[in-house]
Write a protein that holds these residues in place. Structure first.
Motif, PDB file in Angstrom:
ATOM      1  N   SER A  88      -1.440   3.214   6.802  1.00  0.00           N
ATOM      2  CA  SER A  88      -1.595   2.479   5.541  1.00  0.00           C
ATOM      3  C   SER A  88      -3.059   2.394   5.142  1.00  0.00           C
ATOM      4  CB  SER A  88      -1.004   1.073   5.669  1.00  0.00           C
ATOM      5  OG  SER A  88       0.394   1.134   5.880  1.00  0.00           O
ATOM      6  N   ARG A  89      -3.939   2.209   6.113  1.00  0.00           N
ATOM      7  CA  ARG A  89      -5.379   2.146   5.811  1.00  0.00           C
ATOM      8  C   ARG A  89      -5.858   3.476   5.230  1.00  0.00           C
ATOM      9  NH1 ARG A  89      -9.688  -1.078   7.467  1.00  0.00           N
ATOM     10  NH2 ARG A  89      -8.280  -2.316   8.748  1.00  0.00           N
ATOM     11  N   TYR A 115       1.058   4.032  -3.025  1.00  0.00           N
ATOM     12  CA  TYR A 115       0.692   5.416  -2.704  1.00  0.00           C
ATOM     13  C   TYR A 115       1.696   6.412  -3.273  1.00  0.00           C
ATOM     14  CZ  TYR A 115      -1.110   9.299   0.104  1.00  0.00           C
ATOM     15  OH  TYR A 115      -1.659  10.486   0.504  1.00  0.00           O
ATOM     16  N   LEU A 167      -7.445  -1.899  -6.348  1.00  0.00           N
ATOM     17  CA  LEU A 167      -7.446  -1.295  -5.015  1.00  0.00           C
ATOM     18  C   LEU A 167      -8.530  -1.906  -4.136  1.00  0.00           C
ATOM     19  CD1 LEU A 167      -6.876   2.464  -5.944  1.00  0.00           C
ATOM     20  CD2 LEU A 167      -5.245   0.921  -4.857  1.00  0.00           C
ATOM     21  N   LEU A 203      -4.766   3.788   1.623  1.00  0.00           N
ATOM     22  CA  LEU A 203      -5.577   2.969   0.725  1.00  0.00           C
ATOM     23  C   LEU A 203      -6.921   3.631   0.474  1.00  0.00           C
ATOM     24  CD1 LEU A 203      -6.035   0.370  -0.869  1.00  0.00           C
ATOM     25  CD2 LEU A 203      -6.779  -0.722   1.258  1.00  0.00           C
ATOM     26  N   ILE A 216       0.838  -1.214   0.000  1.00  0.00           N
ATOM     27  CA  ILE A 216       0.000   0.000   0.000  1.00  0.00           C
ATOM     28  C   ILE A 216       0.865   1.253   0.000  1.00  0.00           C
ATOM     29  CG2 ILE A 216      -1.649   1.334   1.368  1.00  0.00           C
ATOM     30  CD1 ILE A 216      -2.822  -1.358   2.304  1.00  0.00           C
ATOM     31  N   ILE A 255      -7.397  -5.234  -2.868  1.00  0.00           N
ATOM     32  CA  ILE A 255      -6.532  -5.103  -1.687  1.00  0.00           C
ATOM     33  C   ILE A 255      -7.378  -4.811  -0.454  1.00  0.00           C
ATOM     34  CG2 ILE A 255      -4.696  -3.742  -0.623  1.00  0.00           C
ATOM     35  CD1 ILE A 255      -3.545  -3.293  -3.387  1.00  0.00           C
TER      36      ILE A 255
END
Length: 542
Positions: free
Chosen positions: A281-282, A253, A265, A285, A249, A268
């Protein structure tokens, strides 16, 4: 020559070696200093708790000393030998030209001439000794050499760096050979994926950064990251999967948003839902998905709500997507993209409206998430609100009022306004607002007719419905009451009155369109009319 064993070396508690200190000290500056501080004992002992590479690497160093400075330096041991040579201070000042530090440095300088398999072997051992390899610079040089080799010998991607990875930038003919050529081209561009998929997440992170800095094709980088994520998940533990996902991720980005498809996406995201990845990271995303919200589908958004919640779908997540879409898009948000998202949200709101556990605040947030300009017609949203009010009959008057105020009555079609005027689930004020919006449409129609505009398009297509207009011989007239309405009386009487007003608006629209068609016909023929049927324009009477 007899070999003396007057030095005992304990290496990281793994193994103890008996050595000839004269031989060892002739190559190692560190041992010479340690032994020189001794009181002249016949036997010495040294303990190393942090020897790089452990007992196995110390044995290699010992062989180098006993073989009078001769050893096979290869990709599998160069990082270990270099780090041990630095640790033991095996430099030119101690043993002259026959020193291990100079030999390993020279080998590292020639790293750019190594074969691809040799680079992979060296990189694998750098992974095992990552901390040492990083500090010595071997790892960085090895990664640079690999990226440089890919840039020189790798096949160009069939897609430009600004294209979607799911689409081809090549113009293809329909014959089979062109299709096979594309497949072969993609295969040649991806030939190194399997070789580098064995790397640790940290090494992959460094590899991606090196690729981006050297302007490597970002579409291929995104494909590699997706390949890496899938290939490592077969045997990985939960913690390993979480680490891999965070690296993937974070890597995606840093790339251009157009280099990865919205579908990938969401793929994932489905995996992330079952793993506790970092909040950073969340968020990254969600931002990437939000920036491509106009490419999403309804199925993409129907994500089950988190464990422990009562409502059916994760509405909060979709609201964060919308927030990211509006924030990340900025000035790039074209009306077309905005309308696509609005149409998607109308479908989503209609899907979640029947959920009896969906809170009022969340439903209202969905309704008002996008600006009014995003929708040309609010009929779909009106019907979704109608369903929500039916399922949630226990809403307070204040909550109903907030939902009704969120509607743009000016962008409701005539059919929707008729339905609203008969809808007991809506407040009486909403019916009045619908009538006012229709009167505004009437005014615009009249002005359009007086200005002789032959064509007229309203934001919502106004469908012809029931009703009759009073017609006189040679003339047509419709009277619309526009005085003050008393809404203090019985609601049913008010609704009946509004319905009567509604069909008059619809009939007037039909009449105006008919007149405009006639005027357009006259303008086209450019023939002055000498006689025409007298008509009295529709008028508002109080």
């Amino acid at each position: 020559m007899a070999v003396c064993c007057d030095l005992e070396a304990d290496i990281n508690g793994e193994e103890t070696f008996l050595l000839d200190k004269k031989i060892i000290c002739s190559f190692s500056g560190r041992l010479s200093k340690l032994i020189g501080k001794s009181t002249g004992a016949n036997r010495n002992k040294v303990i190393f708790n942090d020897f790089p590479g452990g007992a196995e690497n110390f044995e290699l160093i010992s062989r180098f000393c006993y073989n009078k400075g001769e050893i096979d330096i290869n990709p599998s041991n160069i990082s270990l030998l270099y780090s041990a040579a630095e640790f033991m201070e095996m430099s030119k000042s101690v043993s002259g030209n026959c020193n291990l530090l100079e030999k390993t440095k020279k080998c590292i300088e020639e790293l750019g001439y190594w074969t691809w398999p040799d680079l992979l072997v060296a990189l694998k051992h750098c992974h095992e000794m990552q901390q040492v390899a990083t500090s010595s610079g071997i790892l960085e040089k090895c990664l640079d050499s690999i990226v440089g080799r890919l840039a020189i010998t790798g096949e160009a991607s069939p897609c430009a760096s600004t294209s979607s990875p799911d689409s081809s930038g090549l113009r293809l003919s329909c014959d089979t050979r062109s299709t096979e050529s594309l497949k072969n081209s993609i295969s040649r561009a991806n030939w190194w994926f399997e070789d580098l998929s064995v790397l640790s997440p940290n090494l992959v992170e460094m590899l991606v950064k090196s690729m981006v800095s050297r302007k490597y094709n970002q579409v291929i980088i995104s494909r590699f990251l997706l390949y890496y994520q899938k290939s490592t998940f077969f045997t990985a533990s939960s913690d390993e999967k979480r680490q891999v996902l965070e690296i993937v991720i974070d890597g995606l980005y840093t790339l251009d948003p157009s280099c990865i498809s919205c579908k990938s996406l969401f793929g994932i995201l489905r995996v992330v839902l079952n793993l506790n990845i970092s909040k950073s990271s969340r968020n990254k995303l969600e931002c990437m998905i939000g920036s491509q919200m106009d490419q999403a589908t309804l199925d993409n958004l129907l994500i089950p709500s988190p464990y422990g919640t009562s409502y059916l779908y994760d509405v909060n997540l979709v609201l964060r997507f919308l927030k990211a879409f509006l924030r990340e898009g900025g000035w790039r948000l074209s009306p077309i993209r905005m309308k696509k998202v609005a149409s998607l949200m109308d479908l989503y709101i209609a899907e979640v409206a029947p959920d009896p556990f969906l809170r009022f605040s969340k439903f209202l947030a969905l309704v008002v998430a996008l600006p009014d300009s995003a929708r040309d017609c609010w009929d779909e949203l009106y019907h979704a609100i109608d369903v929500y009010l039916e399922v949630h009959a226990g809403l307070s008057e204040e909550e109903k009022l907030k939902i009704c105020c969120a509607l743009n009555y000016k962008k409701l079609s005539s059919d929707a306004c008729v339905h609203l005027s008969q809808n007991a689930k809506f407040l009486s004020k909403s019916s009045v607002q619908a009538l006012v919006s229709q009167q505004l449409k009437l005014k615009n129609l009249l002005e359009g007719t007086k200005n002789s505009k032959p064509d007229m398009d309203s934001p919502c297509k106004l469908n012809e419905t029931r009703g009759k207009a009073k017609k006189g011989e040679g003339s047509e007239q419709i009277v619309l009451y526009s005085g003050r309405l008393d809404i203090s009386g019985d609601n049913e009487n008010l609704r009946a009155h509004l319905q009567g007003m509604q069909w008059r608006v619809i009939e007037l629209e039909k009449l105006c369109k008919k007149m405009q068609a006639q005027m357009a016909k006259h303008m086209k023929s450019k023939t002055p009319t000498t006689h025409s049927t007298a008509r009295s324009l529709p008028r508002l009477c109080s």
